[in-house]
Design a protein around this motif. Structure first.
Motif: not given
Length: 73
Positions: A5, A8, A12
Motif C-alpha cells: 500500500d 502504491i 501515485n
C-alpha cells in the motif's frame, strides 16, 4: 500488505507530480510560443516601417533632385 500500500501510494504521488511537471512544461512552451509569435509580428511591423521610410526617403530625394534640375531649390 502495508508495504505494498505504501509503495502504491508513493508511486501515485510520483505520477501526480510528473503530471504536474508535464502540465507546467506545456504551459511554459505555450507562453514561449506566444512570445515568439509576438516577436515575429513586431519584426514584421518594423520591417514594413523601414520599407515605408525607405520609400519616403526616396520620394523626398527624387523631389529634391527634380527641383534642383528645374532650378527650384
Amino acid at each position: 500488505m502495508n508495504k505494498v500500500d505504501t509503495l502504491i501510494s508513493s508511486a501515485n504521488k510520483i505520477i501526480e507530480k510528473q503530471h504536474k511537471l508535464i502540465e507546467d512544461q506545456h504551459n511554459i512552451i505555450n507562453e514561449f510560443n506566444i512570445l515568439f509569435k509576438g516577436l515575429e509580428l513586431r519584426n514584421e511591423l518594423q520591417y514594413k516601417q523601414i520599407k515605408d521610410l525607405q520609400k519616403e526617403c526616396i520620394n523626398i530625394t527624387n523631389e529634391y533632385i527634380d527641383k534642383s534640375i528645374r532650378g527650384g531649390v
